[in-house]
Design a protein around this motif. Structure first.
Motif, PDB file in Angstrom:
ATOM      1  N   HIS A 263       6.031  14.522 -13.455  1.00  0.00           N
ATOM      2  CA  HIS A 263       5.253  15.410 -14.315  1.00  0.00           C
ATOM      3  C   HIS A 263       5.549  16.882 -14.023  1.00  0.00           C
ATOM      4  CE1 HIS A 263       3.324  12.064 -16.024  1.00  0.00           C
ATOM      5  NE2 HIS A 263       2.365  11.876 -15.113  1.00  0.00           N
ATOM      6  N   LYS A 264       5.976  17.129 -12.790  1.00  0.00           N
ATOM      7  CA  LYS A 264       6.318  18.495 -12.405  1.00  0.00           C
ATOM      8  C   LYS A 264       7.779  18.828 -12.698  1.00  0.00           C
ATOM      9  CE  LYS A 264       2.880  18.883  -8.702  1.00  0.00           C
ATOM     10  NZ  LYS A 264       2.669  19.116  -7.239  1.00  0.00           N
ATOM     11  N   GLY A 265       8.473  17.878 -13.313  1.00  0.00           N
ATOM     12  CA  GLY A 265       9.853  18.110 -13.687  1.00  0.00           C
ATOM     13  C   GLY A 265      10.856  17.805 -12.602  1.00  0.00           C
ATOM     14  N   ARG A 266      10.423  17.036 -11.599  1.00  0.00           N
ATOM     15  CA  ARG A 266      11.335  16.675 -10.501  1.00  0.00           C
ATOM     16  C   ARG A 266      11.438  15.156 -10.415  1.00  0.00           C
ATOM     17  NH1 ARG A 266       8.866  19.794  -5.456  1.00  0.00           N
ATOM     18  NH2 ARG A 266       6.939  19.073  -6.475  1.00  0.00           N
ATOM     19  N   GLY A 267      12.608  14.645 -10.646  1.00  0.00           N
ATOM     20  CA  GLY A 267      12.831  13.212 -10.544  1.00  0.00           C
ATOM     21  C   GLY A 267      12.517  12.477 -11.831  1.00  0.00           C
ATOM     22  N   ASP A 268      12.806  11.161 -11.814  1.00  0.00           N
ATOM     23  CA  ASP A 268      12.596  10.334 -13.005  1.00  0.00           C
ATOM     24  C   ASP A 268      11.363   9.455 -12.899  1.00  0.00           C
ATOM     25  OD1 ASP A 268      13.436   8.631 -11.053  1.00  0.00           O
ATOM     26  OD2 ASP A 268      15.078   7.736 -12.212  1.00  0.00           O
ATOM     27  N   GLY A 269      10.565   9.660 -11.851  1.00  0.00           N
ATOM     28  CA  GLY A 269       9.336   8.886 -11.697  1.00  0.00           C
ATOM     29  C   GLY A 269       9.514   7.581 -10.956  1.00  0.00           C
ATOM     30  N   THR A 270      10.730   7.298 -10.476  1.00  0.00           N
ATOM     31  CA  THR A 270      10.978   6.073  -9.712  1.00  0.00           C
ATOM     32  C   THR A 270      11.382   6.430  -8.284  1.00  0.00           C
ATOM     33  OG1 THR A 270      13.297   5.995 -10.385  1.00  0.00           O
ATOM     34  CG2 THR A 270      11.695   4.831 -11.775  1.00  0.00           C
ATOM     35  N   LEU A 271      11.305   5.436  -7.409  1.00  0.00           N
ATOM     36  CA  LEU A 271      11.637   5.661  -6.003  1.00  0.00           C
ATOM     37  C   LEU A 271      13.132   5.505  -5.769  1.00  0.00           C
ATOM     38  CD1 LEU A 271       8.764   3.718  -4.202  1.00  0.00           C
ATOM     39  CD2 LEU A 271       8.867   6.147  -4.791  1.00  0.00           C
ATOM     40  N   GLY A 272      13.661   6.347  -4.894  1.00  0.00           N
ATOM     41  CA  GLY A 272      15.060   6.259  -4.517  1.00  0.00           C
ATOM     42  C   GLY A 272      15.255   5.359  -3.310  1.00  0.00           C
ATOM     43  N   ILE A 273      16.502   5.203  -2.913  1.00  0.00           N
ATOM     44  CA  ILE A 273      16.836   4.327  -1.791  1.00  0.00           C
ATOM     45  C   ILE A 273      16.142   4.773  -0.509  1.00  0.00           C
ATOM     46  CG2 ILE A 273      18.710   3.543  -0.308  1.00  0.00           C
ATOM     47  CD1 ILE A 273      20.553   3.572  -2.680  1.00  0.00           C
ATOM     48  N   PHE A 274      16.154   6.060  -0.227  1.00  0.00           N
ATOM     49  CA  PHE A 274      15.544   6.572   1.003  1.00  0.00           C
ATOM     50  C   PHE A 274      14.042   6.314   1.013  1.00  0.00           C
ATOM     51  CE2 PHE A 274      13.560  10.029   3.460  1.00  0.00           C
ATOM     52  CZ  PHE A 274      14.134   9.767   4.703  1.00  0.00           C
ATOM     53  N   SER A 275      13.396   6.443  -0.137  1.00  0.00           N
ATOM     54  CA  SER A 275      11.950   6.194  -0.218  1.00  0.00           C
ATOM     55  C   SER A 275      11.618   4.744   0.109  1.00  0.00           C
ATOM     56  CB  SER A 275      11.430   6.546  -1.614  1.00  0.00           C
ATOM     57  OG  SER A 275      11.613   7.917  -1.887  1.00  0.00           O
ATOM     58  N   TRP A 276      12.424   3.810  -0.406  1.00  0.00           N
ATOM     59  CA  TRP A 276      12.201   2.391  -0.098  1.00  0.00           C
ATOM     60  C   TRP A 276      12.380   2.138   1.394  1.00  0.00           C
ATOM     61  CZ3 TRP A 276       9.449   0.252  -3.397  1.00  0.00           C
ATOM     62  CH2 TRP A 276       9.676   0.329  -4.778  1.00  0.00           C
ATOM     63  N   LEU A 277      13.361   2.794   1.977  1.00  0.00           N
ATOM     64  CA  LEU A 277      13.624   2.625   3.404  1.00  0.00           C
ATOM     65  C   LEU A 277      12.439   3.121   4.236  1.00  0.00           C
ATOM     66  CD1 LEU A 277      15.667   1.793   5.591  1.00  0.00           C
ATOM     67  CD2 LEU A 277      16.547   4.130   5.530  1.00  0.00           C
ATOM     68  N   VAL A 278      11.876   4.253   3.873  1.00  0.00           N
ATOM     69  CA  VAL A 278      10.736   4.815   4.591  1.00  0.00           C
ATOM     70  C   VAL A 278       9.515   3.911   4.454  1.00  0.00           C
ATOM     71  CG1 VAL A 278       9.098   6.732   4.674  1.00  0.00           C
ATOM     72  CG2 VAL A 278      11.536   7.195   4.422  1.00  0.00           C
TER      73      VAL A 278
ATOM     74  N   LEU B 138       0.823  -1.203   0.000  1.00  0.00           N
ATOM     75  CA  LEU B 138       0.000   0.000   0.000  1.00  0.00           C
ATOM     76  C   LEU B 138       0.864   1.263   0.000  1.00  0.00           C
ATOM     77  CD1 LEU B 138      -3.107   0.506   0.098  1.00  0.00           C
ATOM     78  CD2 LEU B 138      -2.827   0.934   2.548  1.00  0.00           C
ATOM     79  N   PHE B 139       1.854   1.303   0.909  1.00  0.00           N
ATOM     80  CA  PHE B 139       2.740   2.458   0.980  1.00  0.00           C
ATOM     81  C   PHE B 139       3.615   2.563  -0.275  1.00  0.00           C
ATOM     82  CE2 PHE B 139       2.524   1.975   5.824  1.00  0.00           C
ATOM     83  CZ  PHE B 139       1.475   2.880   5.896  1.00  0.00           C
ATOM     84  N   LYS B 140       3.988   1.420  -0.813  1.00  0.00           N
ATOM     85  CA  LYS B 140       4.788   1.398  -2.040  1.00  0.00           C
ATOM     86  C   LYS B 140       4.000   2.018  -3.193  1.00  0.00           C
ATOM     87  CE  LYS B 140       6.837  -1.871  -5.335  1.00  0.00           C
ATOM     88  NZ  LYS B 140       7.096  -3.312  -5.615  1.00  0.00           N
ATOM     89  N   ASN B 141       2.718   1.632  -3.315  1.00  0.00           N
ATOM     90  CA  ASN B 141       1.879   2.190  -4.373  1.00  0.00           C
ATOM     91  C   ASN B 141       1.726   3.706  -4.224  1.00  0.00           C
ATOM     92  OD1 ASN B 141       1.504  -0.391  -5.377  1.00  0.00           O
ATOM     93  ND2 ASN B 141      -0.444  -0.706  -4.319  1.00  0.00           N
ATOM     94  N   LYS B 142       1.536   4.151  -2.983  1.00  0.00           N
ATOM     95  CA  LYS B 142       1.391   5.585  -2.736  1.00  0.00           C
ATOM     96  C   LYS B 142       2.677   6.337  -3.082  1.00  0.00           C
ATOM     97  CE  LYS B 142      -2.796   5.514  -0.951  1.00  0.00           C
ATOM     98  NZ  LYS B 142      -3.955   6.197  -1.594  1.00  0.00           N
ATOM     99  N   ALA B 143       3.811   5.753  -2.674  1.00  0.00           N
ATOM    100  CA  ALA B 143       5.096   6.401  -2.937  1.00  0.00           C
ATOM    101  C   ALA B 143       5.376   6.467  -4.432  1.00  0.00           C
ATOM    102  CB  ALA B 143       6.212   5.641  -2.219  1.00  0.00           C
ATOM    103  N   GLU B 144       5.032   5.396  -5.156  1.00  0.00           N
ATOM    104  CA  GLU B 144       5.247   5.389  -6.593  1.00  0.00           C
ATOM    105  C   GLU B 144       4.353   6.404  -7.297  1.00  0.00           C
ATOM    106  OE1 GLU B 144       4.627   1.290  -7.543  1.00  0.00           O
ATOM    107  OE2 GLU B 144       6.766   0.800  -7.410  1.00  0.00           O
ATOM    108  N   ALA B 145       3.116   6.553  -6.788  1.00  0.00           N
ATOM    109  CA  ALA B 145       2.206   7.547  -7.368  1.00  0.00           C
ATOM    110  C   ALA B 145       2.743   8.963  -7.158  1.00  0.00           C
ATOM    111  CB  ALA B 145       0.820   7.408  -6.739  1.00  0.00           C
TER     112      ALA B 145
END
Length: 261
Positions: free
Chosen positions: A107-122, A93-100
């Motif tokens: 779309h706002k021009g920040r990032g490549d649309g994938t999760l980073g290491i810190f996001s997976w940790l959280v 559930l949290f993974k889906n939210k983070a990916e969204a």
């Protein structure tokens, strides 16, 4: 769709956890007893405590039967199903939210649309913390039931020592002493039920007793969190590598992820 994926992950995790728990429960019981064993320094250690896990299992079988090795299995299975189900459900559930959120940021021009290491940790840490908070009472009862027969046996040994001491002081010998010793020997410890264990915990410490040890358990959440962080990061790298090689395969096996660690 994302919610159904989370439910499927939760059910799969619960089922896998139950099977693993049934197969390894005798080892867990012996391990818990060895960890909680308290022996006075002046007394020599019993052979079963020093001869290894296998002899300890055989000793439990001889003195308590299979019920001793599987003492507390029912709440443990419930706890395992709940623990694994809750963890994998909230993780997905949290993974889906983070990916969204990552897609929105792209779309706002920040990032490549994938999760980073810190996001997976959280994500893993949040799922693990919720799991611990919701299921800790179950594991308190399981541990209590696993060690109950061991505690009863020590009480019986203390009674036997007290009886022998009284006999030596009062000159009690012969059939009377033997009858009392036989009576003690015939009383074998038996596993007790979940309700009994819950009542004991509540009597000793109230509601807070069911969350005993919660702080160190929450700290230990970092272990699976780091594990899942490394797993997801490795999985991402493998998918990117496959895409670069133009294999066009989306599924990556667990063996490939392990090899990439």
């Amino acid at each position: 769709m994302s919610n159904s994926n989370a439910i499927a992950n939760g059910v799969a995790g619960a089922g896998a956890g139950i099977i693993a728990q049934i197969l390894t429960y005798p080892l867990q019981t012996v391990n818990t007893r060895q960890q909680t064993e308290r022996i006075a320094k002046s007394k020599p250690k019993p052979p079963t405590a020093a001869a290894g896990t296998l002899l300890q299992i055989l000793h439990v079988l001889q003195t308590e039967g299979w019920g001793g090795l599987y003492s507390g299995l029912k709440p443990s299975l419930f706890g395992t199903a709940a623990s694994q189900g809750i963890y994998y459900y909230f993780y997905q559930l949290f993974k889906n939210k983070a990916e969204a959120i990552a897609v929105v940021r792209k779309h706002k021009g920040r990032g490549d649309g994938t999760l980073g290491i810190f996001s997976w940790l959280v994500v893993a840490a949040l799922a693990g913390s919720l799991n611990v908070l919701l299921t800790n009472p179950i594991w308190v009862l399981v541990t209590r039931m696993q060690t109950h027969t061991q505690a009863e046996r020590k009480i019986m040994e203390s009674k036997k020592e007290a009886l022998l001491k009284e006999a030596s002081e009062n000159g009690l010998i012969g059939s009377t002493l033997q009858e009392k010793l036989d009576e003690l020997e015939s009383t074998k410890p038996h596993p007790y039920g979940t309700i009994h264990a819950a009542r004991e915990v509540y009597t000793e410490a109230g509601i807070r007793g069911f969350w005993k040890g919660i702080i160190p358990t929450l700290i230990m959440v970092c272990n699976p969190s780091i594990q899942f962080m490394i797993y997801e990061t490795s999985l991402k790298r493998l998918k990117e590598k496959r895409s670069a090689n133009k294999h066009g395969l989306k599924n990556v096996s667990a063996l490939e992820v392990q090899h990439n660690l």
